[in-house]
Design an enzyme around this catalytic site. Structure first.
Site, PDB file in Angstrom:
ATOM      1  N   GLY A 140      16.719  -9.802   3.836  1.00 43.80           N
ATOM      2  CA  GLY A 140      17.807 -11.388   3.487  1.00 43.80           C
ATOM      3  C   GLY A 140      19.434 -11.491   3.251  1.00 43.80           C
ATOM      4  N   ASP A 141      19.473 -10.527   3.460  1.00 47.50           N
ATOM      5  CA  ASP A 141      21.079 -10.851   2.924  1.00 47.50           C
ATOM      6  C   ASP A 141      22.043  -9.253   3.269  1.00 47.50           C
ATOM      7  OD1 ASP A 141      23.392 -11.009   1.826  1.00 47.50           O
ATOM      8  OD2 ASP A 141      23.140 -11.371  -0.481  1.00 47.50           O
ATOM      9  N   ASP A 142      23.333  -8.359   2.825  1.00 50.34           N
ATOM     10  CA  ASP A 142      23.757  -7.955   3.934  1.00 50.34           C
ATOM     11  C   ASP A 142      22.874  -6.823   4.488  1.00 50.34           C
ATOM     12  OD1 ASP A 142      25.936  -9.569   4.354  1.00 50.34           O
ATOM     13  OD2 ASP A 142      26.684  -9.263   2.582  1.00 50.34           O
TER      14      ASP A 142
END
Ligand SMILES: *[C@@H]1O[C@H](CO)[C@@H](O)[C@H](O)[C@H]1NC(C)=O
Ligand SMILES: *[C@@H]1O[C@H](CO)[C@@H](O)[C@H](O)[C@H]1NC(C)=O
Ligand SMILES: *[C@@H]1O[C@H](CO)[C@@H](O)[C@H](O)[C@H]1NC(C)=O
Ligand SMILES: *[C@@H]1O[C@H](CO)[C@@H](O)[C@H](O)[C@H]1NC(C)=O
Ligand SMILES: *[C@@H]1O[C@H](CO)[C@@H](O)[C@H](O)[C@H]1NC(C)=O
Ligand SMILES: *[C@@H]1O[C@H](CO)[C@@H](O)[C@H](O)[C@H]1NC(C)=O
Ligand SMILES: *[C@@H]1O[C@H](CO)[C@@H](O)[C@H](O)[C@H]1NC(C)=O
Length: 482
Positions: free
Chosen positions: A259-261
């Protein structure tokens, strides 16, 4: 180690039977006997002289009983062997619920493929640690931060590996608290190794981390390989791997859905990072695949106030991801991102192929220095293909502080059926391009050039792992000494 000792005796007996069998009887019998053990070979920085299994220390793998004390007792015990060839702790098949525990030096944690380490949801199982000095506050809340599930500080020679065993952070509990704005301390990470050198994290599946997955910080000589990292694409801040103020790091052969980098390269936040002044440098990232619809394949920043230098990324794939290698910075962050080399990237379904952001606004507090301008310089991308792309590039430097020496060569971008009209949106950047489709902006004029990628090897690329092994009984539940 009562069980192990018992099995040591049994093993001796088995050997005796084997010998008799060998002398007197059929091949079939011999084969049956040799199945009494299973030996797993695995690569590691160092092999260990001593072995133990979590069950030797009272571990219960029923998914319900807390094993925090078992892990702590095991590692406290095995830490006494650091100077005598080191020790490895095997997490055997089962579901091992636990709160945070700390690793020790000259130590290997080996997670069997049928083992799952489960993060406890009882907050009293997670001690609070002081904030990171290079951040000045926690990421989620100004106060302290929960220790990561597996934590290590001031270590030399620490290995966390397995044959694809699982570490499950059971993050939903924490994501809910985050979304409801109920956190008074910063969420734990899954694995954090601080102030350490010679670190290996490999052959594991990491799922549902409460926040970042793997956070080596203030460390050097770090090898991360063969990780599968999985989290829902809408889970908050579940970054894959975040090398932070680290020197000599090698990340390879890994796959992240999050859900992120997928990878976020960092070095501290604004005035706190400037003061701590510890860059991330000499970082190799290769053979890496990312899926992250709302984030970057590799982000450089946003916390970059100790500087980021000499990053070499190659053979990178991204699928349904927001951007490729993205620079995130802002006025107030100071320091630099320089000597960045990227080659052989393949991307499908991307919002942006190239993205640099000079206005990444989040600051730890109002105390940042508005005259601290970051230097972004020497950013090289080559041999890139991308398919189904919405914007080719958004390159946004900082007014009166342009991002310079950008080089982009041999790039072929195919657009979606509904691409944006302005494919190259460039402001406050300077550089060159060559053989790039579609045509870049006029701030990157065409020049006959093959953008550079270093030809030398970094010392971390030449670190060879040894072949180590662990022997288990045939049902994989007990350790056999060899
Ligand atoms: C821990 O280590 C000591 C030696 O220092 C050993 O005698 C003892 O049996 C170990 N404890 C367990 C539970 O294995
Ligand atoms: C791990 O070590 C840190 C630093 O020494 C300490 O603050 C923390 O309480 C320890 N965590 C556990 C679970 O023992
Ligand atoms: C760990 O190392 C850091 C940096 O060298 C030092 O400041 C800190 O006191 C050490 N912590 C422990 C628990 O030894
Ligand atoms: C580690 O992962 C790699 C890649 O999947 C695999 O080839 C290797 O056999 C694994 N090692 C172990 C010990 O499972
Ligand atoms: C490891 O396990 C994960 C989760 O089950 C799986 O997706 C992955 O393919 C496995 N990797 C290997 C090398 O077996
Ligand atoms: C192409 O990208 C769009 C989003 O821009 C997406 O909806 C679509 O599924 C992608 N097509 C393919 C073939 O992957
Ligand atoms: C171009 O980029 C600038 C700066 O990031 C932004 O403000 C502007 O809206 C963009 N223009 C278009 C047409 O996307």
């Amino acid at each position: 180690m009562e069980f192990s000792r018992k099995f040591h005796a049994i093993e001796a007996l088995i050997s005796a039977i084997f010998l008799l069998g060998f002398l007197g009887s059929s091949v079939a019998e011999r084969r049956a006997v040799s199945h009494a053990t299973s030996t797993i070979s695995f690569p590691a920085l160092n092999c260990r002289k001593h072995n133990a299994v979590l069950t030797d220390f009272g571990g219960v793998g029923d998914g319900k009983t807390s094993n925090t004390q078992a892990f702590k007792a095991a590692i406290a015990n095995l830490s006494q062997l650091a100077a005598d060839g080191g020790a490895q702790l095997i997490v055997p098949p089962g579901k091992w619920l636990t709160g945070s525990f700390n690793l020790t030096s000259h130590f290997t944690l080996f997670v069997h493929k049928d083992a799952v380490i489960l993060g406890a949801q009882d907050e009293s199982e997670w001690p609070l640690l002081p904030i990171l000095p290079s951040y000045g506050r926690g990421r989620d809340a100004p106060g302290g931060r929960f220790s990561s599930l597996i934590f290590g500080t001031n270590l030399t020679d620490a290995v966390i590996t397995g044959n694809n065993g699982t570490i499950d952070g059971q993050g939903a509990y924490w994501w809910k608290k985050f979304k409801e704005n109920k956190l008074t301390e910063t969420r734990p990470y899954l694995i954090e190794i601080m102030y350490s050198n010679q670190v290996q994290i490999s052959n594991l599946t990491l799922v549902n981390s409460p926040s970042w997955n793997v956070h080596p910080v203030y460390s050097s000589d770090v090898i991360i390989q063969h990780l599968t990292i999985l989290a829902p694409v809408d889970s908050p801040n579940t970054d894959g791997i975040d090398p932070d103020s680290c020197t000599n790091t090698r990340i390879e052969d890994s796959f992240v859905v999050s859900g992120d980098d997928c990878i976020a390269v960092k070095s501290g936040w604004d005035q706190y990072g400037t003061k701590f002044n510890m860059p991330t440098k000499h970082l190799v990232i290769r053979r890496f695949t990312c899926i992250s619809p709302d984030s970057a394949t590799i982000a450089l920043g946003s916390e970059m106030s100790g500087g980021i230098q000499d990053v070499r990324a190659e053979d990178i794939a991204a699928i349904n991801t927001q951007s490729g290698v993205r620079i995130k910075t802002a006025v107030g962050r100071g320091a630099y991102v320089k000597d960045i080399y990227v080659r052989r990237m393949k991307m499908t379904t991307m919002k942006y192929v190239f993205w640099m952001t000079g206005s990444y606004g989040s600051h730890p507090d109002p105390g940042f220095d508005p005259s601290a301008l970051p230097i972004i310089k020497g950013i090289n991308y080559k041999d890139i293909v991308a398919d189904n792309v919405t914007y080719s590039a958004r390159l946004e430097g900082i007014e009166k502080d342009p991002f310079t020496d950008i080089c982009i060569s041999n790039v072929n971008i195919k657009l979606t059926t509904k691409p944006k009209e302005l494919q190259w949106n460039c402001t406050d950047v300077q550089g060159v391009s060559n053989r790039v489709i579609p045509d870049p902006c006029n701030l990157l004029p065409e020049k006959e050039i093959d953008c550079p990628f270093p030809e030398d090897r970094l010392p971390i690329e030449d670190v060879k792992l040894k072949t180590c092994s662990v022997s288990l009984s045939s049902d994989n539940s007990y350790l056999l000494y060899s």
